[in-house]
Scaffold this motif. Structure first.
Motif, PDB file in Angstrom:
ATOM      1  N   ILE A  83       0.722  -1.382  -0.070  1.00 33.50           N
ATOM      2  CA  ILE A  83      -0.008   0.254  -0.146  1.00 33.50           C
ATOM      3  C   ILE A  83       0.729   1.320   0.057  1.00 33.50           C
ATOM      4  N   CYS A  84       1.866   1.276   0.952  1.00 34.80           N
ATOM      5  CA  CYS A  84       2.903   2.245   0.686  1.00 34.80           C
ATOM      6  C   CYS A  84       3.478   2.762  -0.566  1.00 34.80           C
ATOM      7  N   LEU A  85       3.629   1.651  -1.194  1.00 35.74           N
ATOM      8  CA  LEU A  85       4.553   1.731  -2.602  1.00 35.74           C
ATOM      9  C   LEU A  85       3.397   2.222  -3.375  1.00 35.74           C
ATOM     10  N   MET A  86       2.280   1.714  -3.511  1.00 29.45           N
ATOM     11  CA  MET A  86       1.085   2.221  -4.233  1.00 29.45           C
ATOM     12  C   MET A  86       1.045   3.819  -4.105  1.00 29.45           C
ATOM     13  N   GLU A  87       0.832   3.805  -2.955  1.00 31.84           N
ATOM     14  CA  GLU A  87       0.673   5.354  -2.610  1.00 31.84           C
ATOM     15  C   GLU A  87       1.793   6.254  -2.971  1.00 31.84           C
ATOM     16  N   ILE A  88       2.925   5.849  -2.647  1.00 33.28           N
ATOM     17  CA  ILE A  88       4.173   6.792  -3.149  1.00 33.28           C
ATOM     18  C   ILE A  88       4.169   6.966  -4.664  1.00 33.28           C
ATOM     19  N   SER A  89       3.847   6.066  -5.554  1.00 35.01           N
ATOM     20  CA  SER A  89       3.815   5.926  -6.726  1.00 35.01           C
ATOM     21  C   SER A  89       2.712   7.049  -7.230  1.00 35.01           C
ATOM     22  N   SER A  90       1.564   6.980  -6.730  1.00 33.78           N
ATOM     23  CA  SER A  90       0.454   7.834  -6.955  1.00 33.78           C
ATOM     24  C   SER A  90       0.908   9.235  -6.630  1.00 33.78           C
ATOM     25  N   LEU A  91       1.477   9.367  -5.404  1.00 36.21           N
ATOM     26  CA  LEU A  91       1.921  10.872  -5.310  1.00 36.21           C
ATOM     27  C   LEU A  91       3.113  11.123  -6.202  1.00 36.21           C
ATOM     28  N   ALA A  92       3.656  10.420  -6.691  1.00 39.02           N
ATOM     29  CA  ALA A  92       4.724  11.054  -7.734  1.00 39.02           C
ATOM     30  C   ALA A  92       3.817  11.336  -8.953  1.00 39.02           C
ATOM     31  N   GLU A  93       3.146  10.449  -9.280  1.00 34.97           N
ATOM     32  CA  GLU A  93       2.367  10.799 -10.530  1.00 34.97           C
ATOM     33  C   GLU A  93       1.429  12.036 -10.228  1.00 34.97           C
ATOM     34  N   ASN A  94       0.877  12.294  -9.403  1.00 32.68           N
ATOM     35  CA  ASN A  94       0.029  13.651  -8.954  1.00 32.68           C
ATOM     36  C   ASN A  94       0.917  14.747  -8.959  1.00 32.68           C
ATOM     37  N   CYS A  95       2.405  14.829  -8.361  1.00 34.65           N
ATOM     38  CA  CYS A  95       3.478  15.909  -8.307  1.00 34.65           C
ATOM     39  C   CYS A  95       3.645  16.187  -9.567  1.00 34.65           C
ATOM     40  N   ASP A  96       3.831  14.947 -10.590  1.00 31.33           N
ATOM     41  CA  ASP A  96       4.365  15.296 -12.058  1.00 31.33           C
ATOM     42  C   ASP A  96       3.119  16.363 -12.636  1.00 31.33           C
ATOM     43  N   LYS A  97       1.806  15.629 -12.569  1.00 31.94           N
ATOM     44  CA  LYS A  97       0.762  16.410 -12.846  1.00 31.94           C
ATOM     45  C   LYS A  97       0.642  18.026 -12.534  1.00 31.94           C
ATOM     46  N   LEU A  98       1.264  18.200 -11.200  1.00 29.65           N
ATOM     47  CA  LEU A  98       1.288  19.472 -10.692  1.00 29.65           C
ATOM     48  C   LEU A  98       2.467  20.340 -10.943  1.00 29.65           C
ATOM     49  N   GLY A  99       3.414  19.668 -11.938  1.00 30.30           N
ATOM     50  CA  GLY A  99       4.311  20.481 -12.553  1.00 30.30           C
ATOM     51  C   GLY A  99       5.769  20.357 -11.843  1.00 30.30           C
ATOM     52  N   VAL A 100       6.033  19.232 -10.919  1.00 25.48           N
ATOM     53  CA  VAL A 100       7.086  19.071 -10.217  1.00 25.48           C
ATOM     54  C   VAL A 100       7.875  17.968 -11.168  1.00 25.48           C
ATOM     55  N   LYS A 101       8.945  18.586 -11.401  1.00 28.32           N
ATOM     56  CA  LYS A 101       9.848  17.768 -12.450  1.00 28.32           C
ATOM     57  C   LYS A 101      10.414  16.362 -11.739  1.00 28.32           C
ATOM     58  N   ILE A 102      10.291  15.150 -12.716  1.00 31.77           N
ATOM     59  CA  ILE A 102      10.676  13.837 -12.126  1.00 31.77           C
ATOM     60  C   ILE A 102      11.297  13.367 -13.361  1.00 31.77           C
ATOM     61  N   PRO A 103      12.507  12.447 -13.136  1.00 30.52           N
ATOM     62  CA  PRO A 103      13.262  11.905 -14.297  1.00 30.52           C
ATOM     63  C   PRO A 103      12.436  11.144 -15.352  1.00 30.52           C
ATOM     64  N   GLU A 104      12.690  11.386 -16.285  1.00 29.96           N
ATOM     65  CA  GLU A 104      12.066  10.974 -17.465  1.00 29.96           C
ATOM     66  C   GLU A 104      11.692   9.281 -17.461  1.00 29.96           C
ATOM     67  N   LYS A 105      12.867   8.573 -17.158  1.00 33.16           N
ATOM     68  CA  LYS A 105      12.618   7.213 -17.009  1.00 33.16           C
ATOM     69  C   LYS A 105      11.613   6.888 -16.002  1.00 33.16           C
ATOM     70  N   LEU A 106      11.606   7.520 -14.915  1.00 35.54           N
ATOM     71  CA  LEU A 106      10.724   7.237 -13.794  1.00 35.54           C
ATOM     72  C   LEU A 106       9.053   7.628 -14.311  1.00 35.54           C
ATOM     73  N   LYS A 107       9.181   8.702 -15.033  1.00 36.54           N
ATOM     74  CA  LYS A 107       8.102   9.138 -15.321  1.00 36.54           C
ATOM     75  C   LYS A 107       7.172   8.263 -16.367  1.00 36.54           C
ATOM     76  N   GLU A 108       8.079   7.509 -17.371  1.00 36.75           N
ATOM     77  CA  GLU A 108       7.527   6.465 -18.106  1.00 36.75           C
ATOM     78  C   GLU A 108       7.154   5.322 -17.459  1.00 36.75           C
ATOM     79  N   LYS A 109       7.689   5.135 -16.227  1.00 40.21           N
ATOM     80  CA  LYS A 109       7.060   3.812 -15.437  1.00 40.21           C
ATOM     81  C   LYS A 109       6.020   4.069 -14.777  1.00 40.21           C
TER      82      LYS A 109
END
Length: 116
Positions: A83-109
């Motif tokens: 559940i923590c892994l799911m939530e952390i990945s969802s938070l990363a997706e949400n932060c990407d949508k909010l404009g926080v830059k994340i590495p392209e490889k991570l973004k693709e995954k």
């Protein structure tokens, strides 16, 4: 302050509830900010998301029950970790949508929806 830090033990059963719950709250909040910013807030989508979060908390409670009933923490560790892994990945997706830059490889995954 040093004494407080030395006395923190993350083996307490409440951490198995608190950590996923905090991550879920952050995920809900970032999702609401995205919906508000995009002007597409829908209560039906929020209800669906909240029911999924409730189901995740049920999994945590099942893990806690098996810890006490069977004397093994394996199911608890697995459910809380997943559940923590799911939530952390969802938070990363949400932060990407909010404009926080994340590495392209991570973004693709992470991103599970195709943008046109």
């Amino acid at each position: 302050m040093e004494e407080i830090i030395q006395n923190i033990h993350f083996t307490n059963i409440w951490w198995a509830i608190a950590v996923p719950l905090i991550l879920m709250i952050l995920d809900i909040f970032t999702g609401l900010v995205i919906a508000w910013r995009n002007g597409d807030f829908k209560s039906s989508i929020m209800r669906t998301g909240l029911s999924k979060k409730f189901g995740e908390l049920v999994y945590v409670l099942v893990g806690i029950l098996t810890k006490f009933a069977l004397g093994t923490e394996l199911i608890l560790y697995f459910t809380v970790g997943y559940i923590c892994l799911m939530e952390i990945s969802s938070l990363a997706e949400n932060c990407d949508k909010l404009g926080v830059k994340i590495p392209e490889k991570l973004k693709e995954k992470l991103n599970n929806e195709k943008e046109n």
